[in-house]
Design an enzyme around this catalytic site. Structure first.
Site, PDB file in Angstrom:
ATOM      1  N   ASP A   5     -32.039 -82.192  56.513  1.00  0.00           N
ATOM      2  CA  ASP A   5     -31.168 -83.319  56.825  1.00  0.00           C
ATOM      3  C   ASP A   5     -31.738 -84.007  58.063  1.00  0.00           C
ATOM      4  OD1 ASP A   5     -29.061 -85.071  57.204  1.00  0.00           O
ATOM      5  OD2 ASP A   5     -27.657 -83.553  57.917  1.00  0.00           O
ATOM      6  N   HIS A  63     -27.351 -78.253  59.205  1.00  0.00           N
ATOM      7  CA  HIS A  63     -26.916 -78.100  60.605  1.00  0.00           C
ATOM      8  C   HIS A  63     -26.827 -76.645  61.060  1.00  0.00           C
ATOM      9  CE1 HIS A  63     -24.798 -82.333  60.675  1.00  0.00           C
ATOM     10  NE2 HIS A  63     -26.000 -82.355  60.109  1.00  0.00           N
ATOM     11  N   GLU A  96     -28.947 -90.911  63.626  1.00  0.00           N
ATOM     12  CA  GLU A  96     -27.856 -90.872  62.647  1.00  0.00           C
ATOM     13  C   GLU A  96     -26.880 -89.757  62.951  1.00  0.00           C
ATOM     14  OE1 GLU A  96     -25.838 -89.662  58.814  1.00  0.00           O
ATOM     15  OE2 GLU A  96     -27.119 -88.515  60.181  1.00  0.00           O
ATOM     16  N   GLU A  97     -27.396 -88.623  63.394  1.00  0.00           N
ATOM     17  CA  GLU A  97     -26.553 -87.448  63.600  1.00  0.00           C
ATOM     18  C   GLU A  97     -25.562 -87.617  64.758  1.00  0.00           C
ATOM     19  OE1 GLU A  97     -26.218 -85.178  61.601  1.00  0.00           O
ATOM     20  OE2 GLU A  97     -28.073 -84.816  60.504  1.00  0.00           O
ATOM     21  N   HIS A 147     -32.986 -90.755  57.839  1.00  0.00           N
ATOM     22  CA  HIS A 147     -32.991 -90.673  59.299  1.00  0.00           C
ATOM     23  C   HIS A 147     -33.922 -89.580  59.796  1.00  0.00           C
ATOM     24  CE1 HIS A 147     -30.228 -87.127  59.658  1.00  0.00           C
ATOM     25  NE2 HIS A 147     -29.641 -87.627  58.583  1.00  0.00           N
ATOM     26  N   ASP A 171     -29.861 -89.081  51.624  1.00  0.00           N
ATOM     27  CA  ASP A 171     -29.288 -88.244  52.687  1.00  0.00           C
ATOM     28  C   ASP A 171     -28.181 -87.328  52.166  1.00  0.00           C
ATOM     29  OD1 ASP A 171     -28.971 -87.291  55.271  1.00  0.00           O
ATOM     30  OD2 ASP A 171     -27.703 -88.956  55.918  1.00  0.00           O
ATOM     31  N   ASP A 188     -33.742 -88.038  62.985  1.00  0.00           N
ATOM     32  CA  ASP A 188     -33.208 -87.047  63.921  1.00  0.00           C
ATOM     33  C   ASP A 188     -32.567 -85.884  63.194  1.00  0.00           C
ATOM     34  OD1 ASP A 188     -31.078 -88.828  63.102  1.00  0.00           O
ATOM     35  OD2 ASP A 188     -29.848 -87.996  64.714  1.00  0.00           O
TER      36      ASP A 188
END
Length: 412
Positions: free
Chosen positions: A144, A383, A178-179, A81, A201, A83
């Site tokens: 990520d 994150h 995705e997030e 992904h 991922d 994002d």
């Protein structure tokens, strides 16, 4: 096999493009800036020689690497992904490269005294002698899942440059959002045309996952009444205090910071309110479907109990299912996990087969008919400001993709 400098430069190019998604925007994609990376990827995929390169109206990037064998084997896919998480800013990412890391503290930001220390993040000690890419302490890194994108593009490029490595048809896709749980919502499985796929991922080197949480979001709205504080007796209803009481009604040990493995939780991730109205936003997680249902029902029961206690509809709740445990869809086709496991072992990687304490696009895609286990991308501490990734882990993940492509070509 994989050029270290080349893969490092590719990763840094991607992470310096801001693609943070927006959970409060119902549009798809949820942020316009995701298109910026998508367009870069389309041009790069064309340059390296990929075929059927497409960017659709929903910001999905798809492309094909045609097979170079004369017999039929399953078409497989690799997905990552674009994002980054809205939990922490992904704007103005300034990566730092630490060569030949020796197990010491890494100063991310001297001015703000932000330090990435193995005393707290002991996983760092696995990577002595390697090259570590970190943040500057003010943003997340974006490994990520821009590490996953880097690895997929690098693997496709390598296969194109080395036609002596035999493989069947390979499809790749880079998804938006995705997030914020929408990454697979508009994914066209039939157009993708793979028999199965892998999301790149996961986190640390060796991770191989085919189980994940069942997930739901709960929004609790508490209605109060504002009255002048000097004349409030018997009249004011302070929604903030009721919110505090609601939070205390949930088990204090069933939260992310006190659970591990297969243990589920309630996670209060946002609280916004005043006397007249307070909104609590929770995520509900459990690997076991029955326990997952019990968690949702427990929230509903607390709401009912509070409304009975206050003799009015003072609390309302909305619960939305987000995704489910892909184990149910992967177990009947376990050979796709076994393929990845064998390739890792052949590369000297110890497979870490465990349940994901989270979700991936793969969980939703598995329920849409595309079985999709998850493979490590190599990063840690996603994150947040302490995110980092060893370059050597990205190289190994790239080699795993190449190895899977080659192994599947031998399954007739």
């Amino acid at each position: 096999m994989i050029d270290k400098k080349h893969i490092t430069n590719r990763f840094i190019q991607y992470v310096t493009i801001d693609t943070e998604s927006d959970p409060n925007n119902p549009a798809f994609p949820s942020s316009e800036k995701q298109w910026n990376l998508a367009k870069v990827l389309v041009e790069e995929l064309k340059q390296i020689g990929m075929k059927e390169v497409e960017l659709d109206k929903n910001c999905y990037v798809m492309a094909t690497l045609p097979g170079n064998i004369e017999y039929q084997v399953p078409t497989i896919g690799f997905i990552a992904h674009m994002d980054t998480s809205p939990d922490f800013t992904g704007a103005n990412v300034t990566p730092q490269i630490i060569e030949n890391y020796q197990g010491n503290d890494i100063v991310l930001n001297k001015e703000k005294n932000i330090i990435l220390s193995p005393d707290y993040f002991d996983d760092l000690l696995q990577y002595k002698g390697q090259t570590i890419i970190t943040t500057d302490g003010t943003t997340l890194l974006g490994a990520d899942d821009k590490a996953g994108i880097t690895e997929i593009v690098s693997a496709m490029e390598y296969l194109i440059q080395h036609p002596e490595i035999k493989h069947g048809k390979i499809r790749i896709c880079f998804t938006p959002d995705e997030e914020v749980g929408k990454g697979a919502h508009l994914f066209d499985v039939s157009k993708f045309g793979a028999e199965w796929a892998y999301t790149m991922d996961g986190s640390q080197i060796g991770e191989l996952e085919y189980e994940n949480f069942n997930a739901a979001a709960a929004k609790i709205t508490i209605a109060g009444k504002i009255v002048h504080s000097g004349y409030a007796k018997g009249k004011m209803i302070n929604s903030l205090l009721i919110a505090n009481e609601f939070i205390a009604a949930l088990p204090s040990n069933e939260v992310p910071e006190k659970t591990e493995g297969y243990e589920g939780f309630f996670h209060l991730h946002d609280l916004n309110g005043n006397v007249e109205e307070t909104i609590l936003e929770y995520i509900i997680r459990d690997h076991d479907f029955d326990l997952f249902e019990k968690r949702k029902n427990f929230i509903k029961k607390i709401v009912t109990d509070f409304n009975e206690k206050y003799q009015q509809e003072i609390i309302s709740v909305t619960i939305i299912d987000q995704y489910f445990n892909m184990k149910e869809k992967i177990t009947p086709v376990m050979h796709i996990v076994e393929v990845a496991e064998e390739v890792m072992k052949n590369l000297g990687i110890t497979p870490l087969i465990k349940a994901i304490r989270g979700g991936t696009d793969g969980s939703q895609l598995s329920y849409k008919g595309l079985p999709c286990p998850n493979i490590f991308a190599g990063g840690h501490n996603f994150h947040g400001r302490f995110e980092y990734i060893p370059v050597e882990s990205m190289i190994k993940a790239t080699e795993v993709i190449i190895g899977i492509a080659e192994k599947v070509s031998k399954r007739s």
